[in-house]
Design a protein around this motif. Sequence first.
Motif, PDB file in Angstrom:
ATOM      1  N   ASN A 106      21.449  24.156  33.085  1.00  0.00           N
ATOM      2  CA  ASN A 106      20.122  23.586  33.358  1.00  0.00           C
ATOM      3  C   ASN A 106      19.027  24.636  33.489  1.00  0.00           C
ATOM      4  O   ASN A 106      17.900  24.428  33.037  1.00  0.00           O
ATOM      5  CB  ASN A 106      20.177  22.693  34.618  1.00  0.00           C
ATOM      6  N   SER A 153      20.201  33.570  37.327  1.00  0.00           N
ATOM      7  CA  SER A 153      21.332  33.389  36.411  1.00  0.00           C
ATOM      8  C   SER A 153      21.277  34.427  35.294  1.00  0.00           C
ATOM      9  O   SER A 153      20.228  34.638  34.679  1.00  0.00           O
ATOM     10  CB  SER A 153      21.258  31.972  35.817  1.00  0.00           C
ATOM     11  N   ASP A 204      32.658  39.219  39.409  1.00  0.00           N
ATOM     12  CA  ASP A 204      33.677  39.614  38.426  1.00  0.00           C
ATOM     13  C   ASP A 204      34.632  40.697  38.956  1.00  0.00           C
ATOM     14  O   ASP A 204      35.581  41.061  38.272  1.00  0.00           O
ATOM     15  CB  ASP A 204      33.006  40.116  37.134  1.00  0.00           C
ATOM     16  N   VAL A 248      29.034  32.928  44.244  1.00  0.00           N
ATOM     17  CA  VAL A 248      28.424  32.738  42.919  1.00  0.00           C
ATOM     18  C   VAL A 248      29.067  31.568  42.163  1.00  0.00           C
ATOM     19  O   VAL A 248      28.376  30.749  41.570  1.00  0.00           O
ATOM     20  CB  VAL A 248      28.480  34.045  42.101  1.00  0.00           C
TER      21      VAL A 248
HETATM   22  C1  UD1 Z   1      27.646  35.907  33.546  1.00  0.00           C
HETATM   23  C2  UD1 Z   1      28.845  36.713  33.137  1.00  0.00           C
HETATM   24  C3  UD1 Z   1      30.020  36.429  34.055  1.00  0.00           C
HETATM   25  C4  UD1 Z   1      29.614  36.656  35.512  1.00  0.00           C
HETATM   26  C5  UD1 Z   1      28.345  35.886  35.846  1.00  0.00           C
HETATM   27  C6  UD1 Z   1      27.810  36.182  37.236  1.00  0.00           C
HETATM   28  C7  UD1 Z   1      28.598  36.976  30.749  1.00  0.00           C
HETATM   29  C8  UD1 Z   1      29.084  36.634  29.387  1.00  0.00           C
HETATM   30  N1  UD1 Z   1      29.215  36.386  31.764  1.00  0.00           N
HETATM   31  O1  UD1 Z   1      27.993  34.533  33.411  1.00  0.00           O
HETATM   32  O2  UD1 Z   1      31.101  37.300  33.701  1.00  0.00           O
HETATM   33  O3  UD1 Z   1      30.647  36.224  36.366  1.00  0.00           O
HETATM   34  O4  UD1 Z   1      27.307  36.213  34.892  1.00  0.00           O
HETATM   35  O5  UD1 Z   1      27.581  37.548  37.386  1.00  0.00           O
HETATM   36  O6  UD1 Z   1      27.712  37.798  30.905  1.00  0.00           O
HETATM   37  N2  UD1 Z   1      24.239  28.196  37.045  1.00  0.00           N
HETATM   38  C9  UD1 Z   1      23.665  26.939  37.115  1.00  0.00           C
HETATM   39  N3  UD1 Z   1      22.820  26.557  36.099  1.00  0.00           N
HETATM   40  C10 UD1 Z   1      22.532  27.373  35.043  1.00  0.00           C
HETATM   41  C11 UD1 Z   1      23.122  28.658  34.980  1.00  0.00           C
HETATM   42  C12 UD1 Z   1      23.974  29.038  36.004  1.00  0.00           C
HETATM   43  O7  UD1 Z   1      23.889  26.185  38.057  1.00  0.00           O
HETATM   44  O8  UD1 Z   1      21.744  26.969  34.166  1.00  0.00           O
HETATM   45  C13 UD1 Z   1      25.174  28.642  38.114  1.00  0.00           C
HETATM   46  C14 UD1 Z   1      26.597  28.826  37.574  1.00  0.00           C
HETATM   47  O9  UD1 Z   1      27.305  27.615  37.574  1.00  0.00           O
HETATM   48  C15 UD1 Z   1      27.151  29.842  38.550  1.00  0.00           C
HETATM   49  C16 UD1 Z   1      25.936  30.702  38.899  1.00  0.00           C
HETATM   50  O10 UD1 Z   1      24.784  29.923  38.548  1.00  0.00           O
HETATM   51  O11 UD1 Z   1      27.623  29.189  39.700  1.00  0.00           O
HETATM   52  C17 UD1 Z   1      25.878  32.042  38.175  1.00  0.00           C
HETATM   53  O12 UD1 Z   1      25.895  31.836  36.802  1.00  0.00           O
HETATM   54  P1  UD1 Z   1      25.276  32.848  35.742  1.00  0.00           P
HETATM   55  O13 UD1 Z   1      24.643  34.009  36.426  1.00  0.00           O
HETATM   56  O14 UD1 Z   1      24.447  32.061  34.797  1.00  0.00           O
HETATM   57  O15 UD1 Z   1      26.571  33.355  35.012  1.00  0.00           O
HETATM   58  P2  UD1 Z   1      26.867  33.420  33.452  1.00  0.00           P
HETATM   59  O16 UD1 Z   1      25.669  33.900  32.724  1.00  0.00           O
HETATM   60  O17 UD1 Z   1      27.499  32.140  33.017  1.00  0.00           O
END
Ligand code: UD1
Length: 418
Positions: A126, A164, A306, A328
């Motif tokens: 989102n 994010s 991670d 996270v």
């Molecule tokens: C990236 C990394 C992953 C790492 C993470 C957090 C890559 C390919 N992967 O994943 O290895 O563990 O960062 O450091 O780089 N969220 C939402 N809505 C969104 C986007 C995220 O609710 O639109 C939430 C996710 O569900 C999660 C949190 O935010 O709980 C962090 O996600 P995010 O930082 O986006 O991680 P990724 O980019 O998926």
Amino acid sequence: MDKMRIRGGKALHGTVQASGSKNAALPILISSLLAETPCRFRRVPNLMDVRTTFKLLEHMGVVVKNDLGKNEVELDASKVTSQEAPYDLVRTMRASVVVLGPLLARFGRAKVSLPGGCAIGARPINFHLTGLEKLGAEIELDQGYVIAKAKRLRGARVAFEFPSVGATENVMMAAVLAEGESILENCAQEPEIVDLARALRAMGAEISGEGSATIHIQGKKSLQGCDYSVIGDRIEAGTFLAAAFATRGSVRVEGLDSEFLESVLVKFEDAGAEIRRFSDAIELVSKGRPRGTDITTLPFPGFPTDMQAQFMAVMAVADGASVVTETVFENRFMHVPELVRLGADISIHGKSAMIRGQEKLLGAPLMATDLRASASLIIGALCAEGETVVNRIYHLDRGYERMEEKLRALGADIERIS
Ligand code: UD1
């Protein structure tokens, strides 16, 4: 399906080279979609997720000249024929969703499968979609796909609800070709974001502020190819340091800036390790058994989620108790029941796990559930007496380049069985 057999109980000693960062490489490879002439990327790790990214780009008409044996690749996106990321590819690698921003910015349209949940949490997108809408994209959901359109994106102020990583990358890659200035606030500050910004600058993008919460971008009409080398993998490096500490050894990891791992290094020190920091290497010397220490995962510069599973494996053999809190992702303790099979004493209480360190662990058959969980099981197995077989090692192959070879060079008794 490959398995890993480990005979534990040997301290790890020696020097190991960090590979190129997986999480930096994936969005950087995808950023080639923005360039009108070919991009050459170096220090690209030879990993399953990287090969999946090549498939995804090829599906769109990008010409991939892959020399992964030398960790190099040339990507030519001058003749993109499709703006679609199909379910089969997005399902195997969620990072595929960051094609949305560059496709939309350069071609005005993108059709990308919704990723769905994964083992460690729901992981919605989102924040990605809201950010792109702020830049003027029209977005609809149709039969499991995100369909995004825009004549030309317009620069805007985008304030992320949460920093994010993926959303920051997606919106950055959209804004570099938008008309006018964008100001992105509450951005992720991870080193991988900084690396992506540098790669985009090498293509001609105008970006500043990366690595802080606010990123300024002045949109350009077009971007050109570049020659860019990816940073070292801080999570891989941290995994080797954790393995050396847990086995009471000492290791030097070369090929990355110690600042990328500062929050982890401080915790290794709290737990009793001696750390030496360099601009292109990190050394860890254990001073006996690790001591129990608490951690809480947070966005950068906090303790990286991670590294949580690997740190827990160290705490499983520490002197004293520790509490590991995961903030996270909502479901990132899949490694716990497997570590318990080795004799670890760990109980989960909501977002936290309580670990009572054990003098010794005993080898057992284990099942890997996700990438970093696999690394944690390998560390547990390296400490355990006797033999451990870790099944479903394909999770590990998504993110670690030649891990067993690198561990063997440090003195581990580990082999892959097909
Ligand atoms: C990236 C990394 C992953 C790492 C993470 C957090 C890559 C390919 N992967 O994943 O290895 O563990 O960062 O450091 O780089 N969220 C939402 N809505 C969104 C986007 C995220 O609710 O639109 C939430 C996710 O569900 C999660 C949190 O935010 O709980 C962090 O996600 P995010 O930082 O986006 O991680 P990724 O980019 O998926």
